[in-house]
Design a protein around this motif. Structure first.
Motif, PDB file in Angstrom:
ATOM      1  N   VAL A  72       0.842  -1.209   0.000  1.00 52.07           N
ATOM      2  CA  VAL A  72       0.000   0.000   0.000  1.00 52.07           C
ATOM      3  C   VAL A  72       0.873   1.253   0.000  1.00 52.07           C
ATOM      4  N   SER A  87       0.750   3.947  -2.876  1.00 52.09           N
ATOM      5  CA  SER A  87       0.407   5.335  -2.553  1.00 52.09           C
ATOM      6  C   SER A  87       1.472   6.300  -3.063  1.00 52.09           C
ATOM      7  N   ASN A 107       1.177   7.227  -6.674  1.00 52.46           N
ATOM      8  CA  ASN A 107      -0.001   8.016  -7.044  1.00 52.46           C
ATOM      9  C   ASN A 107      -0.043   9.303  -6.219  1.00 52.46           C
ATOM     10  N   ILE A 145      -2.798  10.010  -2.613  1.00 55.69           N
ATOM     11  CA  ILE A 145      -2.156   9.289  -1.505  1.00 55.69           C
ATOM     12  C   ILE A 145      -2.956   9.451  -0.221  1.00 55.69           C
ATOM     13  N   ILE A 199      -6.147   7.320  -0.476  1.00 54.11           N
ATOM     14  CA  ILE A 199      -5.830   5.896  -0.302  1.00 54.11           C
ATOM     15  C   ILE A 199      -5.609   5.576   1.176  1.00 54.11           C
ATOM     16  N   LEU A 200      -4.830   6.401   1.863  1.00 54.81           N
ATOM     17  CA  LEU A 200      -4.547   6.150   3.275  1.00 54.81           C
ATOM     18  C   LEU A 200      -5.789   6.292   4.149  1.00 54.81           C
TER      19      LEU A 200
END
Length: 133
Positions: free
Chosen positions: A17, A21, A24, A42, A45-46
């Motif tokens: 991950v 991240s 991107n 990022i 996503i997180l």
């Protein structure tokens, strides 16, 4: 062993991950239906990963709490049954002692009855001998 495998898989997923991240970093626009927000990919996503982890943690925690409650309930039932069985065992032991006492008394009475019969028989024999004299 299971926990070690789970930990290793978790670390590998975190690394994947993190790499994904970092690849991107572009800024994207997210439409929530009532508002539009532009933020780095990022961060989205997180945040998504964090929310997913919280949801999974919540569900697993509720399952654990339910299992613990059920375990306590079963322990209480087990203790109650053990207590009941212990009481039954004590009652059976008392009954056994009473039966042994009755048997001993009965044997004693039978012996006394046999001796009384022997005495009566001897008295009859004495009477017969006295009559014969």
């Amino acid at each position: 062993m299971k926990k070690q495998i789970g930990t290793i898989v978790g670390i590998i997923l975190i690394i994947i991950v993190a790499i994904f991240s970092l690849m991107n970093l572009n800024s994207v626009e997210v439409n929530f239906g009532f508002a539009r927000v532009q933020s780095p990919l990022i961060l989205l996503i997180l945040i998504s990963l964090l929310l997913g982890s919280l949801i999974i943690f919540t569900f697993s925690s509720t399952q654990t709490v339910k299992k613990n409650r059920q375990m306590k309930r079963f322990e209480k039932l087990s203790d109650a049954k053990q207590s009941e069985l212990s009481n039954q065992i004590q009652d059976l032991k008392k009954s056994l002692k009473m039966m042994e006492t009755r048997l001993k008394n009965s044997t004693g009475k039978q012996t006394i009855g046999e001796k009384d019969q022997q005495i009566t028989e001897l008295e009859r024999q004495i009477e017969k001998l006295n009559q014969n004299l």
